[in-house]
Design a protein around this motif. Structure first.
Motif, PDB file in Angstrom:
ATOM      1  N   CYS A 119       0.776  -1.488  -0.036  1.00 41.97           N
ATOM      2  CA  CYS A 119      -0.155  -0.129  -0.002  1.00 41.97           C
ATOM      3  C   CYS A 119       0.845   1.328   0.070  1.00 41.97           C
ATOM      4  O   CYS A 119       0.522   2.440  -0.559  1.00 41.97           O
ATOM      5  N   PHE A 120       1.929   1.055   0.731  1.00 47.26           N
ATOM      6  CA  PHE A 120       2.868   2.210   0.713  1.00 47.26           C
ATOM      7  C   PHE A 120       3.336   2.355  -0.800  1.00 47.26           C
ATOM      8  O   PHE A 120       3.524   3.610  -1.195  1.00 47.26           O
ATOM      9  N   ALA A 121       3.586   1.430  -1.586  1.00 49.62           N
ATOM     10  CA  ALA A 121       4.262   1.469  -2.730  1.00 49.62           C
ATOM     11  C   ALA A 121       3.167   2.263  -3.704  1.00 49.62           C
ATOM     12  O   ALA A 121       3.518   3.129  -4.546  1.00 49.62           O
ATOM     13  N   ARG A 122       1.950   1.854  -3.438  1.00 50.92           N
ATOM     14  CA  ARG A 122       0.698   2.276  -4.303  1.00 50.92           C
ATOM     15  C   ARG A 122       0.848   3.867  -3.928  1.00 50.92           C
ATOM     16  O   ARG A 122       0.560   4.643  -5.008  1.00 50.92           O
ATOM     17  N   ALA A 123       0.828   4.242  -2.654  1.00 48.83           N
ATOM     18  CA  ALA A 123       0.761   5.628  -2.370  1.00 48.83           C
ATOM     19  C   ALA A 123       1.817   6.392  -3.101  1.00 48.83           C
ATOM     20  O   ALA A 123       1.696   7.682  -3.513  1.00 48.83           O
ATOM     21  N   LEU A 124       3.104   5.862  -3.136  1.00 46.36           N
ATOM     22  CA  LEU A 124       4.104   6.482  -3.833  1.00 46.36           C
ATOM     23  C   LEU A 124       4.044   6.580  -5.279  1.00 46.36           C
ATOM     24  O   LEU A 124       4.329   7.593  -5.897  1.00 46.36           O
ATOM     25  N   LEU A 125       3.408   5.636  -5.752  1.00 50.21           N
ATOM     26  CA  LEU A 125       3.140   5.596  -7.321  1.00 50.21           C
ATOM     27  C   LEU A 125       2.282   6.792  -7.705  1.00 50.21           C
ATOM     28  O   LEU A 125       2.435   7.550  -8.526  1.00 50.21           O
ATOM     29  N   GLN A 126       1.223   6.975  -6.752  1.00 51.57           N
ATOM     30  CA  GLN A 126       0.285   8.182  -6.684  1.00 51.57           C
ATOM     31  C   GLN A 126       1.329   9.463  -7.007  1.00 51.57           C
ATOM     32  O   GLN A 126       0.687  10.473  -7.449  1.00 51.57           O
ATOM     33  N   LEU A 127       2.163   9.355  -6.194  1.00 45.65           N
ATOM     34  CA  LEU A 127       2.996  10.828  -6.150  1.00 45.65           C
ATOM     35  C   LEU A 127       4.076  10.971  -7.275  1.00 45.65           C
ATOM     36  O   LEU A 127       4.908  11.935  -7.142  1.00 45.65           O
ATOM     37  N   TRP A 128       4.367   9.711  -8.088  1.00 51.11           N
ATOM     38  CA  TRP A 128       5.327   9.867  -8.952  1.00 51.11           C
ATOM     39  C   TRP A 128       5.353  11.108  -9.921  1.00 51.11           C
ATOM     40  O   TRP A 128       4.251  11.229 -10.588  1.00 51.11           O
ATOM     41  N   ARG A 129       6.555  11.620 -10.130  1.00 57.64           N
ATOM     42  CA  ARG A 129       6.519  12.796 -11.236  1.00 57.64           C
ATOM     43  C   ARG A 129       7.948  12.602 -11.760  1.00 57.64           C
ATOM     44  O   ARG A 129       8.923  12.029 -11.202  1.00 57.64           O
ATOM     45  N   PRO A 130       8.187  13.015 -12.984  1.00 63.67           N
ATOM     46  CA  PRO A 130       9.228  13.033 -13.963  1.00 63.67           C
ATOM     47  C   PRO A 130      10.210  13.850 -12.794  1.00 63.67           C
ATOM     48  O   PRO A 130       9.648  14.990 -12.058  1.00 63.67           O
ATOM     49  N   SER A 131      11.593  13.607 -12.970  1.00 58.24           N
ATOM     50  CA  SER A 131      12.288  14.495 -11.911  1.00 58.24           C
ATOM     51  C   SER A 131      12.417  15.867 -12.172  1.00 58.24           C
ATOM     52  O   SER A 131      12.891  16.612 -11.117  1.00 58.24           O
ATOM     53  N   ASN A 132      12.013  16.444 -13.265  1.00 62.93           N
ATOM     54  CA  ASN A 132      11.983  17.789 -13.368  1.00 62.93           C
ATOM     55  C   ASN A 132      10.785  18.604 -13.000  1.00 62.93           C
ATOM     56  O   ASN A 132      10.768  19.865 -13.091  1.00 62.93           O
ATOM     57  N   SER A 133       9.922  17.724 -12.450  1.00 64.57           N
ATOM     58  CA  SER A 133       8.654  18.248 -12.011  1.00 64.57           C
ATOM     59  C   SER A 133       8.939  19.350 -10.682  1.00 64.57           C
ATOM     60  O   SER A 133       9.521  18.973  -9.827  1.00 64.57           O
ATOM     61  N   LYS A 134       7.991  20.206 -10.917  1.00 66.25           N
ATOM     62  CA  LYS A 134       7.890  21.283  -9.568  1.00 66.25           C
ATOM     63  C   LYS A 134       6.761  21.172  -9.097  1.00 66.25           C
ATOM     64  O   LYS A 134       6.473  21.889  -8.148  1.00 66.25           O
ATOM     65  N   GLU A 135       5.588  20.207  -9.363  1.00 67.30           N
ATOM     66  CA  GLU A 135       4.535  20.284  -8.817  1.00 67.30           C
ATOM     67  C   GLU A 135       4.481  19.963  -7.339  1.00 67.30           C
ATOM     68  O   GLU A 135       5.092  18.876  -6.818  1.00 67.30           O
ATOM     69  N   PRO A 136       3.604  20.564  -6.378  1.00 66.44           N
ATOM     70  CA  PRO A 136       3.757  20.106  -5.195  1.00 66.44           C
ATOM     71  C   PRO A 136       3.161  18.523  -4.913  1.00 66.44           C
ATOM     72  O   PRO A 136       2.210  18.349  -5.512  1.00 66.44           O
ATOM     73  N   ARG A 137       3.630  18.184  -3.841  1.00 68.74           N
ATOM     74  CA  ARG A 137       3.125  16.707  -3.422  1.00 68.74           C
ATOM     75  C   ARG A 137       3.229  16.743  -2.024  1.00 68.74           C
ATOM     76  O   ARG A 137       3.965  17.142  -1.315  1.00 68.74           O
ATOM     77  N   TYR A 138       2.229  15.943  -1.588  1.00 70.01           N
ATOM     78  CA  TYR A 138       2.068  15.557  -0.159  1.00 70.01           C
ATOM     79  C   TYR A 138       1.926  14.114   0.145  1.00 70.01           C
ATOM     80  O   TYR A 138       1.086  13.486  -0.632  1.00 70.01           O
ATOM     81  N   LEU A 139       2.295  13.548   1.309  1.00 71.41           N
ATOM     82  CA  LEU A 139       1.857  12.133   1.450  1.00 71.41           C
ATOM     83  C   LEU A 139       1.390  12.319   2.940  1.00 71.41           C
ATOM     84  O   LEU A 139       1.996  12.732   3.879  1.00 71.41           O
ATOM     85  N   PHE A 140       0.279  11.604   3.112  1.00 69.69           N
ATOM     86  CA  PHE A 140      -0.344  11.386   4.327  1.00 69.69           C
ATOM     87  C   PHE A 140      -0.435  10.095   5.076  1.00 69.69           C
ATOM     88  O   PHE A 140      -1.059   9.257   4.087  1.00 69.69           O
TER      89      PHE A 140
END
Lengths: 257, 349
Positions: free
Chosen positions: A146-167
């Motif tokens: 489930c943690f892996a699933r949560a991380l995949l949801q936040l995956w971005r290309p390395s140059n991305s500047k979009e904000p990401r939060y993990l609860f």
């Protein structure tokens, strides 16, 4: 981006769960929520992620109240890992992780899918589990998936500047010592990448070691909020948990037995 | 325009989550349904040599039997099978419950009751011809929707015990409906209200094009409305709160699944009576051969349901020629042992 709650009051079935809770989480920061059972820790996570609308006060993603943000956009900004419900059908572990790959993510980076999922599987060290039936895994293994699933949801290309939060609501529940430390180190490295993290923990020493700031809740009220070395005092902890708690000054280790 | 690009995008996403082997299974299943369709069209108490007809070398009688009797019947059975298969798979996904079969949980009974009530009470209201053809399925659809919504509200309240309560509600609704339909069939002198046997056991006999065409339209719309929900049905398996956090609009999904399934089941029941166990057996077989993800499961259930129903109807026409067995007898004969097996399998921790 900053996520904050302002003067949250929340009651469920006439019982006050949260009283005047104001918090702020910045990108790249780890905020740990501590407190006894029933203090409202999980409820705060739910309020922050927009699952529950409090009677009073709002959650803001930057200046925007969360109610004005579509649930798809919320999912793209923050991912949540909490207690899982039993899954009925025989989904493979890979299929469960895949559920974190949002439609919007698919539309934006469809070519990166293989890279993204492989990276997440490697990071969470679930290579051996990928082809297994999710329902056949142990509680700890399910948690890691489930943690892996949560991380995949936040995956971005390395140059991305979009904000990401993990609860994370008790991310280390059911994990053995080695996996507990591994997952916390991974959380720390995600924070270093710029992900803002809110987690509920029970272990005071781990909270002390891994958080930038902690918030201590007691019966829905914030009784301590700030840097762990300032907030985590013998006095406050002892009165919060109703248990004599000692802190060794030289080693900075908290003991309560 | 906007909705068509949205559909296209949804389709691409769905396709991306199909494995290569699943695509090949789907192609095989499609071939199988076509094969069943051809065989069932040519075999029966009156043989129709398809090849000769295609070559334009057939007698008038053969053509009439084919176009007026055999073809509508086979097409109806295929559609009903597909509709019940997809509806079963979607309901099982939404309720997160492998035993949710439209027949077992009372949805078909609700539809049958709606249809029977309409025939007895409402047929006087029917004025125009077109409207009449649509009103019967609509009455059945309303009956089915009512039962699904009631089930949903009930099982929500019972939490994890939902499985048991759903089946118990199904038993109750089935009993109520069979009493009501029984009374209606005996009280009514209306020739249109067919026998009790038709409602409880189902039949594809005697279907004509004017009744069939609107049903084709309704059932196909329901199926195509359900297919794009596949990925969301996968995600909802994590639990509703979790799916909501992943950006699934739970309310919208529920409405979509509930009303589309009710539409497929309602239209099926209005034309062919209650045919049990198809919505249970078909999705399970499809899962066994190809996997549990709904991108695969929904189309596979449609194709497999069609093949199974065509075959069941063919058997019902052939076994005691020139008489016919009710088709529901055949599906229940296959389905009920399967149901028992499923219960035993579920009992295992």
């Amino acid at each position: 981006m900053t996520i904050c709650t302002k003067e949250i009051f929340l009651s469920i079935n006439g019982v006050e769960i949260l009283k005047n809770v104001s918090l702020e989480i910045n990108e790249g920061e780890i905020l740990t929520i501590l407190g006894p059972n029933g203090a409202g820790k999980s409820t705060i996570v739910n309020v922050l992620s927009g699952d529950i609308t409090p009677q009073n006060g709002h959650t803001y993603y930057d200046e925007r109240p969360i109610d004005s943000i579509s649930i798809q956009e919320r999912a793209f900004t923050r991912s949540v890992m909490s207690q899982i419900q039993p899954i009925v059908f025989d989904f493979s572990v890979k299929a469960i992780i895949q559920m974190g790959w949002l439609d919007r993510g698919y539309a934006a980076y469809s070519n990166d899918y293989e890279d993204a999922i492989n990276k997440v599987i490697r990071e969470c060290e679930v290579q051996d589990l990928v082809d297994r039936n999710f329902t056949h895994l142990s509680g700890g293994e399910q948690r890691r998936v489930c943690f892996a699933r949560a991380l995949l949801q936040l995956w971005r290309p390395s140059n991305s500047k979009e904000p990401r939060y993990l609860f994370l609501d008790e991310p280390t529940a059911n994990l053995d010592l080695a996996h507990e430390i591994k997952i916390l180190n991974l959380i720390k490295s995600k924070a270093e990448e710029g992900v803002g993290i809110v987690m509920v923990l029970h272990d005071l020493n781990l909270a002390n070691r891994f958080s930038h700031r902690v918030v201590i809740l007691k019966k829905g009220e914030v009784v301590g909020y700030g840097k762990p070395e300032v907030v985590l005092s013998e006095e406050l902890l002892s009165s919060t948990y109703g248990l004599p708690i000692n802190i060794d000054i030289t080693s900075n280790i908290i003991t309560y037995y | 325009m906007k909705s068509s690009t949205k559909l296209l995008r949804l389709w691409r996403i769905n396709k991306a989550f199909l494995s290569r082997s699943q695509i090949s299974i789907l192609i095989k299943l499609a071939t199988l349904s076509l094969f069943c369709l051809m065989v069932a069209t040519s075999i029966g108490s009156y043989e129709i040599p398809l090849l000769q007809i295609m070559l334009g070398d057939a007698q008038l009688l053969q053509q009439i039997v084919l176009i007026e009797i055999r073809l509508p019947r086979v097409i109806l059975s295929a559609l009903v099978g597909a509709g019940l298969g997809v509806a079963g798979a979607s309901l099982q996904g939404l309720f997160r419950n492998p035993l949710a079969d439209p027949g077992l949980i009372g949805v078909s009974a609700g539809a049958a009751l709606g249809a029977a009530l309409f025939i007895v009470v409402g047929s006087g209201v029917t004025t125009g011809f077109i409207a009449g053809v649509f009103l019967l399925p609509i009455a059945a659809i309303l009956g089915a929707s009512f039962v699904i919504i009631m089930l949903y509200l009930l099982t929500q309240g019972f939490g994890h015990q939902g499985v048991t309560y759903m089946l118990l509600v199904g038993i109750a609704v089935n009993a109520i409906a069979s009493v009501a339909i029984g009374i209606l069939t005996f009280v009514s002198t209306d020739a249109e209200l067919r026998g009790l046997m038709f409602w409880t056991m189902g039949s594809f006999g005697g279907v004509t094009w004017p009744v069939l065409l609107p049903a084709i339209f309704i059932i196909l719309i329901a199926i195509f409305y359900l297919l794009p929900s596949a990925r969301q049905l996968d995600i909802i398996q994590l639990g509703e709160p979790e799916a909501y956090r992943l950006g699934v609009n739970i309310k919208k999904l529920k409405y979509r699944i509930i009303f589309s399934s009710a539409t497929a089941v309602g239209a099926s029941v209005a034309l062919s009576g209650m045919i049990g166990f198809v919505g249970l057996v078909v999705p399970h077989l499809a899962r066994l051969i190809g996997g549990v993800n709904h991108n695969y499961l929904l189309p596979a259930s449609a194709l497999m349901g069609a093949s199974l129903m065509i075959t069941a109807d063919l058997i019902s026409r052939l076994v005691i020629q020139p008489a016919e067995l009710p088709v529901g007898l055949i599906t229940s004969a296959i389905g009920s042992p399967f149901f028992l097996w499923l219960i035993f399998r579920l009992r295992r921790p």
